[in-house]
Design a protein around this motif. Structure first.
Motif, PDB file in Angstrom:
ATOM      1  N   HIS A  50       0.784  -1.313  -0.072  1.00 32.02           N
ATOM      2  CA  HIS A  50      -0.024  -0.064  -0.088  1.00 32.02           C
ATOM      3  C   HIS A  50       0.766   1.263  -0.026  1.00 32.02           C
ATOM      4  O   HIS A  50       0.609   2.221  -0.690  1.00 32.02           O
ATOM      5  N   ARG A  51       2.030   1.231   0.654  1.00 26.00           N
ATOM      6  CA  ARG A  51       2.907   2.420   0.740  1.00 26.00           C
ATOM      7  C   ARG A  51       3.485   2.594  -0.656  1.00 26.00           C
ATOM      8  O   ARG A  51       3.629   3.829  -1.038  1.00 26.00           O
ATOM      9  N   GLN A  52       3.916   1.659  -1.283  1.00 28.24           N
ATOM     10  CA  GLN A  52       4.388   1.671  -2.700  1.00 28.24           C
ATOM     11  C   GLN A  52       3.390   2.233  -3.424  1.00 28.24           C
ATOM     12  O   GLN A  52       3.638   3.218  -4.483  1.00 28.24           O
ATOM     13  N   LEU A  53       2.072   1.878  -3.491  1.00 26.61           N
ATOM     14  CA  LEU A  53       1.130   2.703  -4.234  1.00 26.61           C
ATOM     15  C   LEU A  53       0.898   4.050  -4.004  1.00 26.61           C
ATOM     16  O   LEU A  53       0.666   4.698  -5.097  1.00 26.61           O
ATOM     17  N   VAL A  54       0.704   4.298  -2.639  1.00 27.93           N
ATOM     18  CA  VAL A  54       0.661   5.926  -2.291  1.00 27.93           C
ATOM     19  C   VAL A  54       1.805   6.584  -2.812  1.00 27.93           C
ATOM     20  O   VAL A  54       1.568   7.722  -3.332  1.00 27.93           O
ATOM     21  N   GLU A  55       2.986   6.060  -2.670  1.00 25.45           N
ATOM     22  CA  GLU A  55       4.026   6.971  -3.197  1.00 25.45           C
ATOM     23  C   GLU A  55       4.251   7.254  -4.685  1.00 25.45           C
ATOM     24  O   GLU A  55       4.653   8.022  -4.964  1.00 25.45           O
ATOM     25  N   CYS A  64       3.077  15.062  -8.469  1.00 24.18           N
ATOM     26  CA  CYS A  64       4.057  15.981  -8.474  1.00 24.18           C
ATOM     27  C   CYS A  64       4.685  16.137  -9.824  1.00 24.18           C
ATOM     28  O   CYS A  64       4.867  17.104 -10.165  1.00 24.18           O
ATOM     29  N   HIS A  65       4.828  15.016 -10.674  1.00 26.09           N
ATOM     30  CA  HIS A  65       5.724  15.151 -11.597  1.00 26.09           C
ATOM     31  C   HIS A  65       4.664  15.440 -13.006  1.00 26.09           C
ATOM     32  O   HIS A  65       4.961  16.415 -13.422  1.00 26.09           O
ATOM     33  N   ALA A  82      -8.392  14.442 -12.545  1.00 25.56           N
ATOM     34  CA  ALA A  82      -7.694  14.042 -13.812  1.00 25.56           C
ATOM     35  C   ALA A  82      -6.792  12.775 -13.662  1.00 25.56           C
ATOM     36  O   ALA A  82      -6.843  12.013 -14.611  1.00 25.56           O
ATOM     37  N   HIS A  83      -5.970  12.773 -12.378  1.00 24.81           N
ATOM     38  CA  HIS A  83      -5.495  11.453 -12.289  1.00 24.81           C
ATOM     39  C   HIS A  83      -6.323  10.177 -12.177  1.00 24.81           C
ATOM     40  O   HIS A  83      -6.139   9.075 -12.753  1.00 24.81           O
TER      41      HIS A  83
END
Length: 71
Positions: free
Chosen positions: A15-20, A27-28, A53-54
């Motif tokens: 879950h942390r990897q998905l959030v990051e 950001c990008h 949009a995301h």
């Protein structure tokens, strides 16, 4: 650690990897670090548009059977 559970650690890191990844996309691609607004209303509406949009891009990727988070 007394109560170390490798299964829950795997779930949390997934879950942390998905959030990051999502935060990195915001950001990008959407330049969310620099939202210039003079009041809270405009700040929240600009932030909501970028998150929407995301979400739409994820939906389009799902519709075309592509990886969800690959833009």
């Amino acid at each position: 650690m007394k109560h170390y559970d490798s299964q829950s650690n795997r779930i949390i890191s997934c879950h942390r990897q998905l959030v990051e990844t999502v935060v990195g996309h915001l950001c990008h691609w959407f330049d969310i670090e620099r939202i210039l607004a003079r009041d809270l209303w405009h700040l929240s509406s600009r932030l909501a548009r970028k998150i929407l949009a995301h979400t739409v891009l994820i939906g389009l990727n799902r519709a075309h059977q592509r990886p969800w988070l690959q833009f």
